[in-house]
Scaffold this motif. Sequence first.
Motif, PDB file in Angstrom:
ATOM      1  N   THR A 115      16.927-109.617  77.479  1.00  0.00           N
ATOM      2  CA  THR A 115      17.755-108.430  77.266  1.00  0.00           C
ATOM      3  C   THR A 115      18.614-108.067  78.471  1.00  0.00           C
ATOM      4  O   THR A 115      19.733-107.580  78.299  1.00  0.00           O
ATOM      5  N   ASP A 116      18.115-108.297  79.681  1.00  0.00           N
ATOM      6  CA  ASP A 116      18.925-107.991  80.869  1.00  0.00           C
ATOM      7  C   ASP A 116      20.168-108.872  80.916  1.00  0.00           C
ATOM      8  O   ASP A 116      21.263-108.399  81.220  1.00  0.00           O
ATOM      9  N   ALA A 120      24.150-107.857  80.548  1.00  0.00           N
ATOM     10  CA  ALA A 120      25.155-108.261  81.537  1.00  0.00           C
ATOM     11  C   ALA A 120      26.320-108.971  80.859  1.00  0.00           C
ATOM     12  O   ALA A 120      27.486-108.759  81.223  1.00  0.00           O
TER      13      ALA A 120
END
Length: 139
Positions: A115-116, A120
């Motif tokens: 998810t990070d 991004a």
Amino acid sequence: MTPAVPAVLAEIAGIAVRNADPSVHPADRASSLGLSAALLGMAAEVWDGMAARLFEENRAIRTLLARGPAIGLDFFDLASAADEDLRISSLKAANDTLRAALIELQARAEHRGATDLQAAIWAELVASTERRKLANSPA
């Protein structure tokens, strides 16, 4: 700009040639010239910042691609490259290649639940859209 600036300029050249014919109705000529003026203004704005925008986007995408190993993708060659040739055609070709790899990165990030990284990628896509806005864009 889509279509590309050279294609727009070629079309405007064709409009100019067609409107040089004295048999063109004045209303049609005025309409064509108004459209040509608007397109020339947009093309000038896009063309002025295109190299800088592509250079910035290529750098941002390479930074994202460098995160590929965390999800099992190796984009080392793409991520470590640099834009040596600053001609718009070269920057655009690199951008097309990088965006294709970015799609693969996004798909793998979704599949792996990264998810990070997904956030991004989406942040860069939003920034990319903002970079493409024209001065007179409504939003």
